[in-house]
Design a protein around this motif. Structure first.
Motif, PDB file in Angstrom:
ATOM      1  N   LEU A 294       0.836  -1.202   0.000  1.00 52.49           N
ATOM      2  CA  LEU A 294       0.000   0.000   0.000  1.00 52.49           C
ATOM      3  C   LEU A 294       0.869   1.249   0.000  1.00 52.49           C
ATOM      4  O   LEU A 294       0.614   2.199  -0.749  1.00 52.49           O
ATOM      5  N   ARG A 295       1.892   1.268   0.812  1.00 50.04           N
ATOM      6  CA  ARG A 295       2.814   2.413   0.838  1.00 50.04           C
ATOM      7  C   ARG A 295       3.422   2.668  -0.542  1.00 50.04           C
ATOM      8  O   ARG A 295       3.659   3.815  -0.938  1.00 50.04           O
ATOM      9  N   ALA A 296       3.681   1.576  -1.262  1.00 48.19           N
ATOM     10  CA  ALA A 296       4.277   1.699  -2.599  1.00 48.19           C
ATOM     11  C   ALA A 296       3.247   2.028  -3.672  1.00 48.19           C
ATOM     12  O   ALA A 296       3.606   2.223  -4.832  1.00 48.19           O
ATOM     13  N   GLY A 297       1.958   2.059  -3.286  1.00 47.23           N
ATOM     14  CA  GLY A 297       0.903   2.327  -4.260  1.00 47.23           C
ATOM     15  C   GLY A 297       0.681   1.163  -5.203  1.00 47.23           C
ATOM     16  O   GLY A 297       0.249   1.348  -6.347  1.00 47.23           O
ATOM     17  N   GLU A 298       0.916  -0.061  -4.716  1.00 50.49           N
ATOM     18  CA  GLU A 298       0.822  -1.252  -5.556  1.00 50.49           C
ATOM     19  C   GLU A 298      -0.051  -2.322  -4.899  1.00 50.49           C
ATOM     20  O   GLU A 298      -0.282  -2.303  -3.687  1.00 50.49           O
ATOM     21  N   ASP A 299      -0.514  -3.256  -5.712  1.00 50.30           N
ATOM     22  CA  ASP A 299      -1.157  -4.489  -5.261  1.00 50.30           C
ATOM     23  C   ASP A 299      -2.301  -4.242  -4.282  1.00 50.30           C
ATOM     24  O   ASP A 299      -2.350  -4.811  -3.197  1.00 50.30           O
ATOM     25  N   PHE A 300      -3.239  -3.381  -4.674  1.00 46.06           N
ATOM     26  CA  PHE A 300      -4.476  -3.213  -3.907  1.00 46.06           C
ATOM     27  C   PHE A 300      -5.643  -3.103  -4.876  1.00 46.06           C
ATOM     28  O   PHE A 300      -5.463  -2.828  -6.068  1.00 46.06           O
ATOM     29  N   GLN A 301      -6.838  -3.350  -4.366  1.00 46.90           N
ATOM     30  CA  GLN A 301      -8.049  -3.181  -5.159  1.00 46.90           C
ATOM     31  C   GLN A 301      -9.065  -2.380  -4.372  1.00 46.90           C
ATOM     32  O   GLN A 301      -9.186  -2.521  -3.144  1.00 46.90           O
ATOM     33  N   ILE A 302      -9.800  -1.570  -5.086  1.00 42.62           N
ATOM     34  CA  ILE A 302     -10.818  -0.719  -4.487  1.00 42.62           C
ATOM     35  C   ILE A 302     -12.123  -1.503  -4.345  1.00 42.62           C
ATOM     36  O   ILE A 302     -12.581  -2.128  -5.307  1.00 42.62           O
ATOM     37  N   ILE A 303     -12.713  -1.474  -3.162  1.00 42.63           N
ATOM     38  CA  ILE A 303     -14.008  -2.129  -2.973  1.00 42.63           C
ATOM     39  C   ILE A 303     -15.149  -1.121  -2.891  1.00 42.63           C
ATOM     40  O   ILE A 303     -16.300  -1.471  -3.175  1.00 42.63           O
ATOM     41  N   GLU A 304     -14.853   0.127  -2.537  1.00 46.66           N
ATOM     42  CA  GLU A 304     -15.878   1.178  -2.537  1.00 46.66           C
ATOM     43  C   GLU A 304     -15.213   2.533  -2.710  1.00 46.66           C
ATOM     44  O   GLU A 304     -14.078   2.743  -2.276  1.00 46.66           O
ATOM     45  N   ILE A 305     -15.969   3.455  -3.324  1.00 45.70           N
ATOM     46  CA  ILE A 305     -15.596   4.862  -3.373  1.00 45.70           C
ATOM     47  C   ILE A 305     -16.738   5.638  -2.742  1.00 45.70           C
ATOM     48  O   ILE A 305     -17.878   5.556  -3.192  1.00 45.70           O
ATOM     49  N   ASN A 306     -16.436   6.366  -1.681  1.00 45.75           N
ATOM     50  CA  ASN A 306     -17.448   7.091  -0.922  1.00 45.75           C
ATOM     51  C   ASN A 306     -17.230   8.585  -1.045  1.00 45.75           C
ATOM     52  O   ASN A 306     -16.093   9.053  -1.104  1.00 45.75           O
ATOM     53  N   GLY A 307     -18.308   9.347  -1.033  1.00 52.06           N
ATOM     54  CA  GLY A 307     -18.224  10.778  -1.243  1.00 52.06           C
ATOM     55  C   GLY A 307     -18.260  11.596   0.029  1.00 52.06           C
ATOM     56  O   GLY A 307     -17.651  11.259   1.039  1.00 52.06           O
ATOM     57  N   VAL A 308     -19.011  12.695  -0.011  1.00 48.69           N
ATOM     58  CA  VAL A 308     -19.010  13.697   1.054  1.00 48.69           C
ATOM     59  C   VAL A 308     -19.467  13.131   2.397  1.00 48.69           C
ATOM     60  O   VAL A 308     -19.025  13.592   3.448  1.00 48.69           O
ATOM     61  N   GLY A 309     -20.306  12.129   2.369  1.00 48.83           N
ATOM     62  CA  GLY A 309     -20.811  11.577   3.625  1.00 48.83           C
ATOM     63  C   GLY A 309     -19.839  10.675   4.349  1.00 48.83           C
ATOM     64  O   GLY A 309     -20.126  10.223   5.464  1.00 48.83           O
ATOM     65  N   SER A 310     -18.684  10.400   3.767  1.00 45.43           N
ATOM     66  CA  SER A 310     -17.716   9.502   4.403  1.00 45.43           C
ATOM     67  C   SER A 310     -16.896  10.249   5.445  1.00 45.43           C
ATOM     68  O   SER A 310     -16.753  11.466   5.403  1.00 45.43           O
ATOM     69  N   GLU A 311     -16.352   9.486   6.379  1.00 42.63           N
ATOM     70  CA  GLU A 311     -15.543  10.042   7.453  1.00 42.63           C
ATOM     71  C   GLU A 311     -14.070   9.718   7.265  1.00 42.63           C
ATOM     72  O   GLU A 311     -13.718   8.729   6.627  1.00 42.63           O
TER      73      GLU A 311
END
Length: 374
Positions: A294-311
């Protein structure tokens, strides 16, 4: 699966050094305050900002192509569907399905057909298309469990069927990019861990929960989810994972990971989120192979993208002080108003307070109809 949290030893697999920084109490002062108490200052702050900007719904323009900017009642699939080819390659495969109102017996075959069409295989995760805080999120490990799981959802709702990403680290990354800015910045990273108990060969699961330092303080969260297993006696050393969904209010353990907001990870999010049209503010939930990846910006997948209501969910780390939590909340909502106002000046419309209220009431009604999350 979530990264596991060993509730018995209070040592996390994510960062063994945390064991030398133990809190004197397993919960922070405010961690499970009623929402009506904790969020009152935040509501007052929102009102003050709304008066200042002349519109209580200004943050809805922060992500102007998303319903209410992602404050409430937005479609999860609608956000993911906006992704271009670059962003889509980083998103966990999914398909959307409308559950029947009258012919529920056909839902299973329709679901299997959609999964086959989109090359999805078990295990999968079912989640409501409109929802928050992990409400209604269900794990379906194999085909035989599908009919019973689908039947728990009300007819007529839309659900996402998403590939279960088998990566051990789950994290929430809060990202902000001002309009026309070439780069954004990461303001929060939260690692999410599943509470874990160990069988002793004598105690039932209910007894293990009630005797543990942390879970004994929150039986109302854990006992209902394990109601069919409470009298089970796990063998000596057997691990018992108490929750699947990575949400704090549903029982997951949150850790502050802001120190891992590297330039490489920021550049990766810039690349991905610039391919989601006019997305400027929100939290991206991911599964990663490791913290190093994750630190390297590699080998991850997005499971959700949340907008203004996210904390910025790092505030739920038990070491966070009340002042630090409110400072983070006020900072992020100020940024939402600031970016929304900038987009409004560029010609984007806000949704209006009445539309926000209508979407909030719809979301609240739907949340009440969903099954208990896993």
């Amino acid at each position: 699966m979530l990264q596991k949290y060993d509730a018995a030893s209070e040592v996390t697999d994510l960062d063994a050094s945390d064991s030398s920084e133990k809190s004197p109490h397993p919960l922070s002062l405010f961690e499970f305050w009623p929402g009506s108490v904790f969020y009152t200052p935040i509501v007052l702050y929102w009102i003050a900002m709304g008066i200042r900007y002349g519109d209580f719904s200004v943050p809805s323009a922060a992500n102007p192509r998303i319903e209410t900017g992602g404050l409430c009642g937005e479609s999860k699939s609608g956000i993911l569907d906006m992704a271009g080819s670059i962003a889509k390659s980083w998103i966990a495969p999914y398909v959307v399905m409308d559950l029947s109102r009258t012919q529920r017996e056909q839902d299973v075959e329709r679901c299997l057909s959609l999964m086959k069409e989109h090359d999805l295989s078990f295990p999968v995760v079912l989640k409501p298309d409109i929802g928050c805080n992990g409400t209604g999120v269900k794990l379906v490990p194999y085909r035989e469990a599908l009919p019973g799981t689908l039947a728990q959802f009300p007819g007529g709702v839309k659900i996402l069927i998403q590939d279960l990403i088998d990566k051990p680290v789950e994290a929430g990354l809060f990202y902000i990019r001002e309009p026309d800015a070439p780069r954004g910045h990461i303001t929060s990273i939260t690692y999410k861990e599943a509470p874990l108990l160990h069988g002793d060969g004598k105690s039932t699961i209910e007894e293990l929960i009630r005797n543990d330092l942390r879970t004994s303080l929150l039986p109302e969260i854990y006992l209902p989810r394990l109601r069919t297993r409470l009298q089970e006696i796990p063998p000596l050393g057997k691990e018992v994972q108490l929750v699947f969904a990575g949400n704090h209010c549903k029982g997951s353990i949150f850790r502050d990971g802001r120190a891992d907001a590297t330039d490489a990870l920021t550049q990766r999010l810039d690349m991905i989120l610039r391919d989601v049209p006019d997305f400027h503010f929100g939290r991206i939930d991911v599964k990663a192979a490791s913290i190093a990846a994750l630190r390297a910006g590699e080998d991850f997948q997005i499971i959700e993208i949340n907008g203004v209501g996210s904390e910025a969910t790092h505030i739920w780390d038990r070491r966070t002080t009340l002042w630090e939590a409110y400072r983070a909340q006020f900072y992020h909502y100020h940024q939402a108003f600031k970016i929304g106002a900038a987009n409004r000046a560029r010609g984007w419309k806000t949704c209006g307070a009445l539309t926000m209220l209508r979407h909030w009431r719809k979301q609240r009604r739907l949340l009440a109809s969903y099954p208990l999350n896993d």
